[in-house]
Design an enzyme around this catalytic site. Structure first.
Site, short mmCIF file in Angstrom:
data_model
loop_
_atom_site.label_atom_id
_atom_site.label_comp_id
_atom_site.label_asym_id
_atom_site.label_seq_id
_atom_site.Cartn_x
_atom_site.Cartn_y
_atom_site.Cartn_z
N ASP A 132 0.99 -1.23 -0.13
CA ASP A 132 0.09 -0.16 -0.03
C ASP A 132 0.84 1.21 -0.05
OD1 ASP A 132 -2.36 -1.46 0.11
OD2 ASP A 132 -2.51 -1.11 2.22
N ARG A 182 -0.98 -0.82 -8.78
CA ARG A 182 -2.51 -0.53 -8.56
C ARG A 182 -2.43 1.24 -8.66
NH1 ARG A 182 -3.62 -1.12 -2.48
NH2 ARG A 182 -3.97 -3.36 -2.79
C1 LIG Z 1 -8.66 -1.67 -3.80
C2 LIG Z 1 -8.16 -0.02 -3.26
C3 LIG Z 1 -7.09 0.08 -2.68
C4 LIG Z 1 -6.60 1.30 -2.26
N1 LIG Z 1 -5.17 1.53 -1.94
C5 LIG Z 1 -4.91 2.71 -1.50
C6 LIG Z 1 -3.44 2.89 -1.06
O1 LIG Z 1 -2.52 2.18 -1.07
N2 LIG Z 1 -3.08 4.33 -0.78
C7 LIG Z 1 -3.95 5.39 -0.88
O2 LIG Z 1 -3.80 6.67 -0.57
N3 LIG Z 1 -5.43 5.25 -1.22
C8 LIG Z 1 -5.75 4.13 -1.58
N4 LIG Z 1 -7.05 3.78 -1.97
C9 LIG Z 1 -8.01 4.89 -1.86
C10 LIG Z 1 -8.28 5.69 -2.84
O3 LIG Z 1 -6.81 6.43 -3.00
C11 LIG Z 1 -9.41 6.71 -2.82
O4 LIG Z 1 -9.21 7.49 -1.79
C12 LIG Z 1 -10.67 5.73 -2.74
O5 LIG Z 1 -10.61 4.89 -3.71
C13 LIG Z 1 -11.71 6.97 -3.40
O6 LIG Z 1 -11.48 7.09 -4.73
P1 LIG Z 1 -12.60 6.68 -6.00
O7 LIG Z 1 -11.47 6.50 -7.12
O8 LIG Z 1 -13.29 5.64 -5.61
O9 LIG Z 1 -13.18 8.08 -6.24
P2 LIG Z 1 -13.97 9.17 -5.49
O10 LIG Z 1 -13.68 10.53 -5.99
O11 LIG Z 1 -13.92 8.94 -3.97
O12 LIG Z 1 -15.47 8.86 -5.69
C14 LIG Z 1 -15.88 9.11 -7.09
C15 LIG Z 1 -17.24 8.52 -7.33
O13 LIG Z 1 -17.21 7.18 -7.07
C16 LIG Z 1 -18.57 6.84 -6.36
N5 LIG Z 1 -18.37 6.41 -5.16
C17 LIG Z 1 -17.33 6.43 -4.38
N6 LIG Z 1 -17.54 5.89 -3.20
C18 LIG Z 1 -19.00 5.23 -3.12
C19 LIG Z 1 -19.69 4.69 -2.28
N7 LIG Z 1 -19.21 4.28 -1.08
N8 LIG Z 1 -21.01 4.26 -2.75
C20 LIG Z 1 -21.21 4.38 -4.02
N9 LIG Z 1 -20.50 5.17 -4.86
C21 LIG Z 1 -19.26 5.35 -4.55
C22 LIG Z 1 -19.51 7.94 -6.57
O14 LIG Z 1 -20.08 8.06 -7.87
C23 LIG Z 1 -18.64 9.05 -6.43
O15 LIG Z 1 -18.90 10.38 -6.80
C24 LIG Z 1 -7.54 2.39 -2.36
C25 LIG Z 1 -8.69 2.27 -2.95
C26 LIG Z 1 -8.90 0.95 -3.56
C27 LIG Z 1 -10.30 0.81 -4.16
#
Ligand SMILES: Cc1cc2nc3c(=O)[nH]c(=O)nc-3n(C[C@H](O)[C@H](O)[C@H](O)COP(=O)(O)OP(=O)(O)OC[C@H]3O[C@@H](n4cnc5c(N)ncnc54)[C@H](O)[C@@H]3O)c2cc1C
Length: 306
Positions: A132, A182
């Site tokens: 991560d 990732r």
């Molecule tokens: C598998 C995985 C591993 C990760 N590992 C790391 C890491 O190592 N380091 C790190 O900094 N971050 C990590 N993250 C977190 C990532 O950086 C984001 O903070 C997080 O995924 C939210 O960003 P998003 O791309 O989903 O979009 P966002 O901009 O948060 O959301 C965009 C859109 O997605 C949809 N959405 C988002 N959440 C929901 C929900 N709960 N229910 C319904 N719709 C929703 C909505 O339409 C929203 O408008 C990880 C995320 C994932 C999925």
């Protein structure tokens, strides 16, 4: 603004005490965390794998300041990997590891040694590890440890965060053959000097980084719940002729499960990130910061009299 306040609270022990002792916190935690014990993690993994999803397991905990804590985290991963192998859940399940939970904050060599032991156990169990990525002060150190680990365990995965200005260049560096990367947007509170601040800029960076990874020679892992990013990912997969064995989508446990099922049903590889363990506070606060609707859900649970 709200996001900044919640992310600041994610590092406050006073707020942590308040949240941890609130009556219905456990109900909220259960939505995003598979449970406290290794058996809970295994049970959740079995259910997801039976539904056609791949899994990456995260033993919750970060910012460790004591060597014994770091050793305990390493030992938990060793136990988990043995159990996953014995249960026939590898290679469908891999593990995600935070170097700060393995001692990175006070001894990078110790974090490397612990991560090396986890990679060896993963290898023995027929699976692999993804490191991560945490806040930007750890990026160089994490990429350095990654490159050392990859000498013995080339499938060790990296995480790159599209909100960091440096990430396009890191994507180019890491898009070589066999390199598992990732791509996520990024979950920490970062200063403008190193990170894009607006959602629009972060999204544009995500697409640029996705283009580099999907057109490169590595194995991209597109971690996002964002419908626009997912649609662009599907488009790039067609454009660059990447089948389900050459890239994957990743989403978090409890978030958009129906979309995870939809993508898997359409033939994509989809991996669910499954956190488990007691130290859920920092993780939960980052999920709340991402989505105001989650905050409403949380607030309702806290004041509920049920
Ligand atoms: C598998 C995985 C591993 C990760 N590992 C790391 C890491 O190592 N380091 C790190 O900094 N971050 C990590 N993250 C977190 C990532 O950086 C984001 O903070 C997080 O995924 C939210 O960003 P998003 O791309 O989903 O979009 P966002 O901009 O948060 O959301 C965009 C859109 O997605 C949809 N959405 C988002 N959440 C929901 C929900 N709960 N229910 C319904 N719709 C929703 C909505 O339409 C929203 O408008 C990880 C995320 C994932 C999925």
């Amino acid at each position: 603004m709200l996001r900044s306040v919640i992310l600041a609270a994610s590092r406050s022990s006073q707020v942590e005490r308040l949240v941890a002792t609130a009556p219905y916190t456990r109900d909220v935690v259960r939505r995003f965390v598979a449970g406290a014990a290794t058996d809970d993690a295994l049970r959740a993994t079995r259910g997801l794998v039976d539904d056609g999803l791949a899994v990456t397991l995260d033993h919750l905990g970060e910012d460790t300041v004591r060597p014994e804590q770091a050793t305990a985290t390493r030992d938990e991963y060793l136990k988990l990997l043995k159990m996953l192998g014995a249960a026939g859940l590898t290679p469908a399940a891999e593990v995600s590891v935070k170097l700060s939970a393995l001692g990175q904050m006070f001894d990078e060599q110790l974090a490397y040694d612990n991560a090396q032991a986890i990679c060896a156990a993963a290898d023995a169990a027929g699976t692999t590890v993804t490191l991560d990525m945490e806040d930007h002060t750890t990026t160089d150190s994490t990429l350095e440890v990654l490159s050392r680990l990859r000498k013995d365990f080339p499938s060790t995965g990296a995480v790159l965060q599209a909100y960091l200005r440096r990430t396009e260049s890191d994507c180019r560096e890491l898009s070589s053959a066999g390199s598992r990367v990732r791509l996520c947007k990024g979950a920490y509170k970062e200063p403008e000097s190193v990170a894009y601040q607006s959602a629009r800029e972060v999204d544009k960076s995500y697409v640029r980084c996705m283009n580099i990874l999907m057109s490169g020679d590595g194995y991209p892992m597109l971690a996002t719940h964002d419908p626009r990013m997912i649609a662009i990912g599907e488009d790039r997969a067609r454009w660059f002729d990447r089948g389900p064995e050459r890239f994957e989508f990743q989403m978090l446990y409890g978030i958009r499960p129906e979309e995870q099922a939809r993508l898997a049903g359409d033939g994509y590889t989809v991996r669910t990130y499954v956190p488990y363990g007691d130290e859920w506070y920092g993780y939960l606060m980052r999920r709340l910061a991402e989505r105001p609707a989650n905050l409403v859900f949380f607030g309702r649970a806290l004041i509920s009299k049920k």
